[in-house]
Scaffold this motif. Structure first.
Motif, PDB file in Angstrom:
ATOM      1  N   SER A 193      23.816 -25.534  25.419  1.00 46.30           N
ATOM      2  CA  SER A 193      24.526 -26.343  26.419  1.00 46.30           C
ATOM      3  C   SER A 193      25.937 -26.705  25.969  1.00 46.30           C
ATOM      4  O   SER A 193      26.781 -27.059  26.796  1.00 46.30           O
ATOM      5  CB  SER A 193      23.732 -27.617  26.718  1.00 46.30           C
ATOM      6  OG  SER A 193      23.804 -28.533  25.632  1.00 46.30           O
ATOM      7  N   LEU A 235      19.884 -34.504  20.646  1.00 50.01           N
ATOM      8  CA  LEU A 235      18.594 -34.205  21.275  1.00 50.01           C
ATOM      9  C   LEU A 235      17.526 -35.208  20.853  1.00 50.01           C
ATOM     10  O   LEU A 235      16.808 -35.763  21.700  1.00 50.01           O
ATOM     11  CB  LEU A 235      18.155 -32.783  20.927  1.00 50.01           C
ATOM     12  CG  LEU A 235      16.754 -32.378  21.417  1.00 50.01           C
ATOM     13  CD1 LEU A 235      16.638 -32.510  22.925  1.00 50.01           C
ATOM     14  CD2 LEU A 235      16.422 -30.951  20.984  1.00 50.01           C
ATOM     15  N   ARG A 244      20.602 -29.004  29.252  1.00 50.33           N
ATOM     16  CA  ARG A 244      20.046 -30.137  28.502  1.00 50.33           C
ATOM     17  C   ARG A 244      18.810 -30.698  29.190  1.00 50.33           C
ATOM     18  O   ARG A 244      17.859 -31.117  28.526  1.00 50.33           O
ATOM     19  CB  ARG A 244      21.119 -31.218  28.342  1.00 50.33           C
ATOM     20  CG  ARG A 244      22.246 -30.795  27.406  1.00 50.33           C
ATOM     21  CD  ARG A 244      23.414 -31.765  27.421  1.00 50.33           C
ATOM     22  NE  ARG A 244      24.616 -31.071  26.960  1.00 50.33           N
ATOM     23  CZ  ARG A 244      25.828 -31.241  27.461  1.00 50.33           C
ATOM     24  NH1 ARG A 244      26.013 -32.106  28.449  1.00 50.33           N
ATOM     25  NH2 ARG A 244      26.856 -30.560  26.988  1.00 50.33           N
ATOM     26  N   TRP A 246      19.334 -26.742  24.144  1.00 47.60           N
ATOM     27  CA  TRP A 246      20.248 -27.865  23.904  1.00 47.60           C
ATOM     28  C   TRP A 246      21.504 -27.381  23.169  1.00 47.60           C
ATOM     29  O   TRP A 246      22.625 -27.745  23.531  1.00 47.60           O
ATOM     30  CB  TRP A 246      19.544 -28.947  23.098  1.00 47.60           C
ATOM     31  CG  TRP A 246      20.321 -30.229  22.989  1.00 47.60           C
ATOM     32  CD1 TRP A 246      21.248 -30.553  22.035  1.00 47.60           C
ATOM     33  CD2 TRP A 246      20.245 -31.361  23.865  1.00 47.60           C
ATOM     34  NE1 TRP A 246      21.743 -31.812  22.257  1.00 47.60           N
ATOM     35  CE2 TRP A 246      21.147 -32.339  23.378  1.00 47.60           C
ATOM     36  CE3 TRP A 246      19.497 -31.649  24.999  1.00 47.60           C
ATOM     37  CZ2 TRP A 246      21.321 -33.574  23.991  1.00 47.60           C
ATOM     38  CZ3 TRP A 246      19.667 -32.890  25.613  1.00 47.60           C
ATOM     39  CH2 TRP A 246      20.569 -33.829  25.111  1.00 47.60           C
TER      40      TRP A 246
END
Length: 380
Positions: free
Chosen positions: A72, A139, A182, A69
């Motif tokens: 990304s 997240l 993600r 994450w």
């Protein structure tokens, strides 16, 4: 090098501290991010059925999700995340050596064989330039059920082109876009081993007559590592240890059953050109007058269990009952429904309340130790 605090070593939260290593003359890679020494996590890798696997436990999956994450949002080319050999263990099935893992933002950084080879030669990265706070904003919110459904509906239309490949001894995970990174992160974070099988998995990359990669987690990942290592050492200590890799793996898998104490639960195994009773199961069932799978099908799982119990077969437990039922219905014993288990216990007239599980302890063969020859000069 500064030692991590125990709480930080176990933390898998937003803003975890990672080490930053600037590198030179490494193609398009300029910065390598690594875990800090002492981080309480272990990964492994293997290739099975044409798919590369990243293996770990629930904590490892959550950490991998954080790394993906955060990656990304990487817009500057040349940054990769390396999970080096300190955090990689031989695989939990046969203790074959595993590869370090590299996460690459495929939309802005390219890692080919030459770059992977250079990175592999620098695996012992030490003296980091500093630490970074790895931020994973959004997240936790995206993992909430409603938010996840909304996010996934928006992403579903996008075609992922990420790849998982092995390059020069490194397992390289390359999501093709920030959204795909993600998506991989969300899938990894949602893995949960709290089920009857104690394992969960998710595929990575697009379907092309199979998947390039897979993340698989196990509830008992660390005990599995220990069992596999012990089984491998035991097999390799034999004078007639197999030299062919395939035969060696098969021998280790069988030895691991003895180490775990569940070899007797292999009721059905392929032998020669047909299925037959497993060796350990056959030894137990012979005391119940059952000498083949056909005999077991004739008497049924409950009757075979009743006979073994009457004969006082050592090591008998309910797992054996589920295993026999699974063999007769071509299912894994763990997939036997609770309703069917109650029916089997009713046939035995037993209380359906599960009792304590008695594990058969494995004892390594004791090899005779030759006494040292007496001194030619006698004792002093």
């Amino acid at each position: 090098m500064k030692q991590q605090r125990p709480a930080n070593a176990r933390a898998v939260t937003d803003g975890i501290k990672l080490h930053r290593h600037p590198v030179r003359s490494l193609g398009g890679v300029r910065t390598v991010i690594t875990l800090r020494a002492g981080t309480r996590v272990r990964f492994s890798t293997n290739r099975f059925h044409g798919t590369w696997h990243v293996l770990s436990d629930d904590r490892g999956a959550r950490l991998l999700a954080r790394l993906l994450w955060g990656l990304s949002y990487q817009a500057r080319p040349g940054t990769v995340v390396l999970i080096d050999q300190r955090f990689v263990a031989p695989n939990p099935f046969d203790a074959d050596p595993a590869d370090p893992i590299v996460l690459v933002p495929g939309w802005c950084t390219r890692v080919d064989d030459q770059v992977a080879g250079g990175l592999k030669s620098r695996l012992s990265l030490s003296n980091p330039d500093g630490t970074v706070r790895w931020r994973t904003f959004g997240l936790d919110r995206a993992l909430e059920p409603e938010a996840f459904e909304g996010w996934w509906d928006r992403y579903r239309g996008g075609e992922g082109n990420g790849r998982v490949s092995r390059r020069r001894g490194l397992l390289v995970l390359t999501p093709g876009s920030p959204d795909e990174a993600r998506a991989w992160a969300l899938h990894a974070a949602r893995l949960d081993t709290a089920n009857r099988y104690g394992t969960d998995y998710v595929y990575l990359g697009p379907w092309d007559h199979g998947y390039d990669g897979e993340i698989q987690v196990f509830r008992r990942f660390r005990p599995m590592l220990s069992v596999a290592a012990r089984a491998r050492a035991q097999v390799l200590s034999r004078p007639d240890a197999p030299t062919d890799p395939h035969s060696l793996r098969s021998a280790i898998w069988q030895e691991a059953e003895h180490v775990r104490g569940d070899a007797h639960l292999r009721i059905r195994e392929w032998r020669g050109s047909a299925y037959a009773l497993g060796a350990e199961a056959a030894a137990m069932l012979s005391q119940a007058g059952v000498s083949s799978l056909d005999d077991l099908a004739d008497v049924g799982a409950s009757e075979a269990y009743r006979r073994m119990r009457a004969a006082g077969v050592p090591g008998l437990d309910r797992e054996m009952l589920w295993a026999m039922e699974g063999a007769l219905t071509y299912r894994d014993r763990r997939s036997i429904s609770a309703e069917r288990r109650r029916e089997l216990l009713d046939e035995l007239g037993e209380d359906p309340t599960p009792g304590p599980v008695r594990r058969r302890r494995y004892r390594a063969p004791v090899r005779p130790v030759r006494s040292a020859p007496a001194s030619r000069w006698g004792s002093s």
